[in-house]
Design a protein around this motif. Sequence first.
Motif, PDB file in Angstrom:
ATOM      1  N   LEU A 146      22.089  28.037   8.959  1.00 39.52           N
ATOM      2  CA  LEU A 146      21.252  26.854   8.772  1.00 39.52           C
ATOM      3  C   LEU A 146      20.317  26.639   9.954  1.00 39.52           C
ATOM      4  CD1 LEU A 146      23.508  24.251   6.941  1.00 39.52           C
ATOM      5  CD2 LEU A 146      21.501  25.447   6.087  1.00 39.52           C
ATOM      6  N   HIS A 147      20.805  26.881  11.165  1.00 40.20           N
ATOM      7  CA  HIS A 147      19.925  26.785  12.338  1.00 40.20           C
ATOM      8  C   HIS A 147      18.752  27.751  12.207  1.00 40.20           C
ATOM      9  CE1 HIS A 147      22.456  24.127  14.639  1.00 40.20           C
ATOM     10  NE2 HIS A 147      21.647  24.236  15.683  1.00 40.20           N
ATOM     11  N   ALA A 148      19.051  28.984  11.870  1.00 31.72           N
ATOM     12  CA  ALA A 148      18.005  29.999  11.760  1.00 31.72           C
ATOM     13  C   ALA A 148      17.036  29.664  10.624  1.00 31.72           C
ATOM     14  CB  ALA A 148      18.627  31.375  11.564  1.00 31.72           C
ATOM     15  N   LEU A 149      17.556  29.219   9.482  1.00 26.68           N
ATOM     16  CA  LEU A 149      16.687  28.875   8.357  1.00 26.68           C
ATOM     17  C   LEU A 149      15.796  27.678   8.680  1.00 26.68           C
ATOM     18  CD1 LEU A 149      19.037  29.382   5.276  1.00 26.68           C
ATOM     19  CD2 LEU A 149      16.945  30.639   5.814  1.00 26.68           C
ATOM     20  N   PHE A 150      16.380  26.646   9.300  1.00 31.09           N
ATOM     21  CA  PHE A 150      15.581  25.477   9.664  1.00 31.09           C
ATOM     22  C   PHE A 150      14.495  25.871  10.665  1.00 31.09           C
ATOM     23  CE2 PHE A 150      18.439  23.136   7.246  1.00 31.09           C
ATOM     24  CZ  PHE A 150      18.265  21.761   7.338  1.00 31.09           C
ATOM     25  N   ALA A 151      14.832  26.706  11.631  1.00 31.30           N
ATOM     26  CA  ALA A 151      13.830  27.159  12.606  1.00 31.30           C
ATOM     27  C   ALA A 151      12.737  27.967  11.907  1.00 31.30           C
ATOM     28  CB  ALA A 151      14.489  27.992  13.698  1.00 31.30           C
ATOM     29  N   PHE A 152      13.143  28.817  10.982  1.00 30.38           N
ATOM     30  CA  PHE A 152      12.159  29.596  10.229  1.00 30.38           C
ATOM     31  C   PHE A 152      11.224  28.682   9.440  1.00 30.38           C
ATOM     32  CE2 PHE A 152      11.038  31.450   6.100  1.00 30.38           C
ATOM     33  CZ  PHE A 152      10.162  32.432   6.533  1.00 30.38           C
TER      34      PHE A 152
END
Length: 175
Positions: free
Chosen positions: A46-52
């Motif tokens: 979720l961190h990576a997706l939100f950052a993306f």
Amino acid sequence: MNVFILILTSAALSVDAFLTLVSGAKAYENFKLFNKVLIAGLFAALHALFAFFGYALSEITIFKTECFEMAECALFMILGIFALFETDEKAVGTDLKTVILAAAATSFDAFLGGITLVPVSPKFYLIFICIFAVCFLFSIGGLMLGCRIKKINGRLMKILSAVIFFALAIKALIA
């Protein structure tokens, strides 16, 4: 591309996940290692997706971020209230809905961080990979540390969890 800045930013964005998992580790104390790895993976993904999404959005438009900071604050406040009023029969965080809520709350700053990472790396997949890897390590570390200090029971652990969530809510508003 400045890899050092990318790693430091990833670490800063992962502190919320670390603190959330340390404070909620009592809920995961009976989980097998595989399930703990899945929880850490959920937080990291979720961190990576939100950052993306933040990165992608910053490429196509400019917008105000105050609404996202308010949403992050509200989610942490809800988690803090959950922590204060949980019953001893069922620890907060044991159902998938609460785990996803906690992971989403800690990921809002990653969304905002993704917006600022455009000048750091023109390659979005490097940002995604770096944030995922660093957050995964922080999440596993938070779960393991939290399980080590799980001896703190009852009201003290509830208050500690609530204080961490309320502090993260305040940080969302002033950072």
